[in-house]
Write a protein that holds these residues in place. Structure first.
Motif, PDB file in Angstrom:
ATOM      1  N   PHE A 144     -20.274   2.688  18.736  1.00  0.00           N
ATOM      2  CA  PHE A 144     -19.120   3.427  19.260  1.00  0.00           C
ATOM      3  C   PHE A 144     -19.184   3.441  20.784  1.00  0.00           C
ATOM      4  O   PHE A 144     -20.220   3.142  21.390  1.00  0.00           O
ATOM      5  CB  PHE A 144     -19.102   4.859  18.718  1.00  0.00           C
ATOM      6  CG  PHE A 144     -20.313   5.675  19.087  1.00  0.00           C
ATOM      7  CD1 PHE A 144     -20.299   6.511  20.185  1.00  0.00           C
ATOM      8  CD2 PHE A 144     -21.473   5.595  18.330  1.00  0.00           C
ATOM      9  CE1 PHE A 144     -21.414   7.251  20.529  1.00  0.00           C
ATOM     10  CE2 PHE A 144     -22.591   6.336  18.660  1.00  0.00           C
ATOM     11  CZ  PHE A 144     -22.565   7.166  19.760  1.00  0.00           C
ATOM     12  N   SER A 145     -18.069   3.784  21.404  1.00  0.00           N
ATOM     13  CA  SER A 145     -17.974   3.814  22.859  1.00  0.00           C
ATOM     14  C   SER A 145     -17.127   5.015  23.272  1.00  0.00           C
ATOM     15  O   SER A 145     -16.557   5.721  22.428  1.00  0.00           O
ATOM     16  CB  SER A 145     -17.349   2.516  23.393  1.00  0.00           C
ATOM     17  OG  SER A 145     -16.031   2.363  22.892  1.00  0.00           O
ATOM     18  N   GLU A 146     -17.057   5.224  24.574  1.00  0.00           N
ATOM     19  CA  GLU A 146     -16.258   6.322  25.124  1.00  0.00           C
ATOM     20  C   GLU A 146     -15.401   5.742  26.250  1.00  0.00           C
ATOM     21  O   GLU A 146     -15.897   5.029  27.123  1.00  0.00           O
ATOM     22  CB  GLU A 146     -17.169   7.423  25.679  1.00  0.00           C
ATOM     23  CG  GLU A 146     -16.464   8.715  25.991  1.00  0.00           C
ATOM     24  CD  GLU A 146     -15.996   9.448  24.750  1.00  0.00           C
ATOM     25  OE1 GLU A 146     -14.853   9.946  24.763  1.00  0.00           O
ATOM     26  OE2 GLU A 146     -16.762   9.524  23.774  1.00  0.00           O
ATOM     27  N   ASP A 147     -14.088   6.017  26.218  1.00  0.00           N
ATOM     28  CA  ASP A 147     -13.191   5.474  27.236  1.00  0.00           C
ATOM     29  C   ASP A 147     -12.561   6.605  28.039  1.00  0.00           C
ATOM     30  O   ASP A 147     -12.438   7.740  27.564  1.00  0.00           O
ATOM     31  CB  ASP A 147     -12.095   4.612  26.598  1.00  0.00           C
ATOM     32  CG  ASP A 147     -11.204   5.411  25.658  1.00  0.00           C
ATOM     33  OD1 ASP A 147     -10.089   5.770  26.063  1.00  0.00           O
ATOM     34  OD2 ASP A 147     -11.647   5.683  24.516  1.00  0.00           O
ATOM     35  N   TYR A 148     -12.162   6.281  29.276  1.00  0.00           N
ATOM     36  CA  TYR A 148     -11.563   7.263  30.175  1.00  0.00           C
ATOM     37  C   TYR A 148     -10.726   6.514  31.204  1.00  0.00           C
ATOM     38  O   TYR A 148     -11.131   5.451  31.690  1.00  0.00           O
ATOM     39  CB  TYR A 148     -12.653   8.075  30.873  1.00  0.00           C
ATOM     40  CG  TYR A 148     -12.164   9.367  31.472  1.00  0.00           C
ATOM     41  CD1 TYR A 148     -11.906  10.465  30.677  1.00  0.00           C
ATOM     42  CD2 TYR A 148     -11.977   9.488  32.845  1.00  0.00           C
ATOM     43  CE1 TYR A 148     -11.474  11.661  31.222  1.00  0.00           C
ATOM     44  CE2 TYR A 148     -11.541  10.674  33.398  1.00  0.00           C
ATOM     45  CZ  TYR A 148     -11.293  11.758  32.588  1.00  0.00           C
ATOM     46  OH  TYR A 148     -10.854  12.943  33.135  1.00  0.00           O
ATOM     47  N   ALA A 149      -9.548   7.064  31.522  1.00  0.00           N
ATOM     48  CA  ALA A 149      -8.636   6.448  32.492  1.00  0.00           C
ATOM     49  C   ALA A 149      -8.545   7.326  33.732  1.00  0.00           C
ATOM     50  O   ALA A 149      -8.418   8.546  33.623  1.00  0.00           O
ATOM     51  CB  ALA A 149      -7.244   6.256  31.880  1.00  0.00           C
ATOM     52  N   ILE A 150      -8.609   6.691  34.899  1.00  0.00           N
ATOM     53  CA  ILE A 150      -8.519   7.397  36.175  1.00  0.00           C
ATOM     54  C   ILE A 150      -7.376   6.782  36.970  1.00  0.00           C
ATOM     55  O   ILE A 150      -7.430   5.608  37.352  1.00  0.00           O
ATOM     56  CB  ILE A 150      -9.836   7.306  36.967  1.00  0.00           C
ATOM     57  CG1 ILE A 150     -10.997   7.865  36.142  1.00  0.00           C
ATOM     58  CG2 ILE A 150      -9.716   8.054  38.294  1.00  0.00           C
ATOM     59  CD1 ILE A 150     -12.349   7.717  36.826  1.00  0.00           C
ATOM     60  N   THR A 173      -7.190  16.487  42.843  1.00  0.00           N
ATOM     61  CA  THR A 173      -7.751  15.800  41.678  1.00  0.00           C
ATOM     62  C   THR A 173      -7.480  16.646  40.448  1.00  0.00           C
ATOM     63  O   THR A 173      -7.888  17.814  40.405  1.00  0.00           O
ATOM     64  CB  THR A 173      -9.267  15.582  41.826  1.00  0.00           C
ATOM     65  OG1 THR A 173      -9.515  14.778  42.987  1.00  0.00           O
ATOM     66  CG2 THR A 173      -9.836  14.879  40.609  1.00  0.00           C
ATOM     67  N   ILE A 174      -6.767  16.085  39.481  1.00  0.00           N
ATOM     68  CA  ILE A 174      -6.451  16.774  38.229  1.00  0.00           C
ATOM     69  C   ILE A 174      -7.277  16.112  37.125  1.00  0.00           C
ATOM     70  O   ILE A 174      -7.185  14.902  36.922  1.00  0.00           O
ATOM     71  CB  ILE A 174      -4.955  16.698  37.900  1.00  0.00           C
ATOM     72  CG1 ILE A 174      -4.120  17.163  39.095  1.00  0.00           C
ATOM     73  CG2 ILE A 174      -4.624  17.539  36.683  1.00  0.00           C
ATOM     74  CD1 ILE A 174      -2.635  16.986  38.903  1.00  0.00           C
ATOM     75  N   ILE A 175      -8.072  16.899  36.427  1.00  0.00           N
ATOM     76  CA  ILE A 175      -9.015  16.378  35.433  1.00  0.00           C
ATOM     77  C   ILE A 175      -8.629  16.877  34.059  1.00  0.00           C
ATOM     78  O   ILE A 175      -8.470  18.088  33.850  1.00  0.00           O
ATOM     79  CB  ILE A 175     -10.452  16.822  35.773  1.00  0.00           C
ATOM     80  CG1 ILE A 175     -10.807  16.426  37.206  1.00  0.00           C
ATOM     81  CG2 ILE A 175     -11.445  16.222  34.797  1.00  0.00           C
ATOM     82  CD1 ILE A 175     -12.089  17.044  37.692  1.00  0.00           C
ATOM     83  N   ASP A 176      -8.475  15.957  33.119  1.00  0.00           N
ATOM     84  CA  ASP A 176      -8.217  16.315  31.727  1.00  0.00           C
ATOM     85  C   ASP A 176      -9.230  15.588  30.852  1.00  0.00           C
ATOM     86  O   ASP A 176     -10.031  14.784  31.334  1.00  0.00           O
ATOM     87  CB  ASP A 176      -6.780  15.951  31.344  1.00  0.00           C
ATOM     88  CG  ASP A 176      -6.286  16.736  30.141  1.00  0.00           C
ATOM     89  OD1 ASP A 176      -6.830  17.827  29.885  1.00  0.00           O
ATOM     90  OD2 ASP A 176      -5.374  16.264  29.438  1.00  0.00           O
ATOM     91  N   TRP A 177      -9.186  15.856  29.553  1.00  0.00           N
ATOM     92  CA  TRP A 177     -10.216  15.305  28.660  1.00  0.00           C
ATOM     93  C   TRP A 177     -10.030  13.822  28.398  1.00  0.00           C
ATOM     94  O   TRP A 177     -10.987  13.124  28.058  1.00  0.00           O
ATOM     95  CB  TRP A 177     -10.211  16.057  27.333  1.00  0.00           C
ATOM     96  CG  TRP A 177      -8.911  15.981  26.582  1.00  0.00           C
ATOM     97  CD1 TRP A 177      -7.856  16.843  26.666  1.00  0.00           C
ATOM     98  CD2 TRP A 177      -8.511  14.984  25.643  1.00  0.00           C
ATOM     99  NE1 TRP A 177      -6.828  16.439  25.853  1.00  0.00           N
ATOM    100  CE2 TRP A 177      -7.213  15.306  25.198  1.00  0.00           C
ATOM    101  CE3 TRP A 177      -9.124  13.847  25.122  1.00  0.00           C
ATOM    102  CZ2 TRP A 177      -6.513  14.535  24.278  1.00  0.00           C
ATOM    103  CZ3 TRP A 177      -8.431  13.074  24.199  1.00  0.00           C
ATOM    104  CH2 TRP A 177      -7.145  13.436  23.781  1.00  0.00           C
ATOM    105  N   ASN A 178      -8.826  13.280  28.571  1.00  0.00           N
ATOM    106  CA  ASN A 178      -8.558  11.872  28.271  1.00  0.00           C
ATOM    107  C   ASN A 178      -8.371  11.034  29.526  1.00  0.00           C
ATOM    108  O   ASN A 178      -8.572   9.820  29.494  1.00  0.00           O
ATOM    109  CB  ASN A 178      -7.321  11.748  27.385  1.00  0.00           C
ATOM    110  CG  ASN A 178      -7.083  10.343  26.892  1.00  0.00           C
ATOM    111  OD1 ASN A 178      -7.939   9.760  26.252  1.00  0.00           O
ATOM    112  ND2 ASN A 178      -5.923   9.783  27.216  1.00  0.00           N
TER     113      ASN A 178
END
Length: 430
Positions: free
Chosen positions: A207-213, A268-273
């Motif tokens: 499995f992996s973990e992805d995140y978009a910035i 900077t706005i940070i969310d879980w996705n």
């Protein structure tokens, strides 16, 4: 409309007194008429002038902002994998032939330069075919970041110059994008094969973990970034949540809750996705956000390992078959559980001690917000609880094995005593 009265008493008053009337009700009108008549008021020198109260000009609502265009910006999509127990970064750097550099945090603010990654991760860049993501395309290169505790981040970059409204469709296309995930796995598998001698217990996790910035450096027309967020709060929340349907006010407020600013022109706005950065230089904040996603992946990986160790320990404790003097199974089980406990503790401490941000208060605040949004503290608490449970089970198994060894020794002593007693009777006399 309220009315203000300006009263003066000739040359005797140097200042005017103002009386505010709430509205055109009948009693106030009668009082006003009496005040207008000097004979009724009893002062012939008085003069009265009526000054209408000036209402403040209402500010245009935030929604009045017109179409916005991103002049310079990019979206960086990061995929994190675990490829082994640990990576010798110096050895890996010698094995990799492409361009590499050590990942450091460039402090743009006043902060001690000693607070960095420990040890510094290894970043490499290599050419990669462009991938189509809706109306957008990935860049011609892909970056990979290696961490000493066995994690690898694969990063695709997408130019987002153009209409701000297109970001909503991009976020929807990026959510669970199978093509990008498969491409990232191919990259990390090739990388793991090329540095295999530098990896301890090499194995790419399933499995992996992805995140978009989303990084936005310049907008046109130029506007206050806080006003932009207020005007486009619904749209920004949909971008961060990868949603096309209308969101409730509660969901919008929650998506925009984790926010950090250092100056008046950056947010900077940070969310879980996903996260969105409005700033001209986003490298340091982006590096911290990428590491928070790495930490989440490693906590998930460690949590699964501990679940397997606890299940195996429970099976051993529940098994009561076989002779009690057979201790080989217990010994092997104790070794496996002890090894898992040590590996879990080493990984947990390695991840939590990899980034030192105590000297940069702003980046420390960004990291804390990202960790809270990704629920990293909850994962940490669960892992510590499982490590404690595993230690307790190991102690119980060790005590049980000691009891079995003592019983075996007691039976050996009993047999030896019985043999010594019976031996004179069975030995023939000469």
């Amino acid at each position: 409309m309220p009315t203000r009265l300006r009263l003066g008493l000739g040359s005797q008053w140097t200042a005017a007194k103002t009386v505010t009337l709430p509205g055109p009700s009948r009693p106030h009108v009668a009082w006003f008429r009496r005040m207008r008549d000097p004979l009724l008021r009893g002062d012939r020198r008085a003069n009265i002038s009526v000054v209408p109260e000036q209402q403040p000009t209402p500010e245009p609502p935030p929604a009045a902002l017109g179409p916005m265009c991103v002049d310079r910006g990019s979206c960086r999509v990061a995929f994190v994998f675990d490829i082994g127990q640990s990576i010798d970064l110096d050895h890996a750097e010698r094995l990799i032939t492409t361009f590499t550099q050590r990942e450091l945090i460039r402090h743009r603010r006043r902060a001690p330069q000693s607070f960095q990654f420990s040890p510094a991760p290894l970043r490499m860049s290599q050419e990669h075919a462009a991938l189509r993501v809706g109306e957008f395309c990935t860049g011609p290169a892909v970056d990979s970041v290696l961490y000493d505790f066995g994690a690898v981040t694969v990063i695709f970059s997408i130019a987002i110059d153009g209409s701000f409204e297109r970001l909503q469709q991009l976020s929807n296309d990026l959510y669970d994008n199978a093509e990008l995930t498969a491409a990232a796995r191919v990259v990390v598998e090739r990388l793991a094969a090329s540095i295999r001698p530098a990896v301890a217990k090499p194995e790419v996790a399933a499995f992996s973990e992805d995140y978009a910035i989303y990084e936005i450096s310049s907008l046109s027309p130029a506007c206050d970034v806080h006003g932009l967020i207020a005007a486009r709060r619904v749209q920004i929340a949909q971008i961060l949540r990868s949603e096309t349907q209308p969101l409730s006010e509660q969901e919008i407020s929650d998506a925009l809750a984790c926010r950090a600013s250092y100056g008046k022109g950056d947010v900077t706005i940070i969310d879980w996705n996903a996260a969105m950065i409005f700033d001209r230089d986003t490298e340091d904040v982006r590096t911290v956000l990428e590491f928070a996603n790495v930490e989440l992946l490693e906590m998930r990986f460690l949590d699964r390992q501990l679940d397997g160790a606890l299940d195996e320990s429970y099976r051993v404790l529940s098994r009561r078959t076989g002779p009690r003097w057979l201790l080989g199974d217990y010994r092997r089980t104790l070794q496996r559980i002890g090894r898992m406990q040590v590996d879990g503790t080493v990984l947990f401490e390695g991840v939590n001690n990899a980034l030192k941000l105590l000297g940069d208060q702003y980046l420390a605040r960004v990291y804390r917000l990202a960790s809270e949004r990704l629920h990293v503290p909850d994962w940490d608490a669960g892992i510590l609880r499982k490590l404690s449970s595993l230690e307790s089970i190991y102690g119980k198994l060790s005590d049980d094995a000691s009891i079995r060894r003592m019983e075996l020794l007691e039976w050996i002593i009993i047999v030896l005593i019985a043999v010594s007693i019976a031996l004179p009777f069975v030995t023939p006399h000469k």
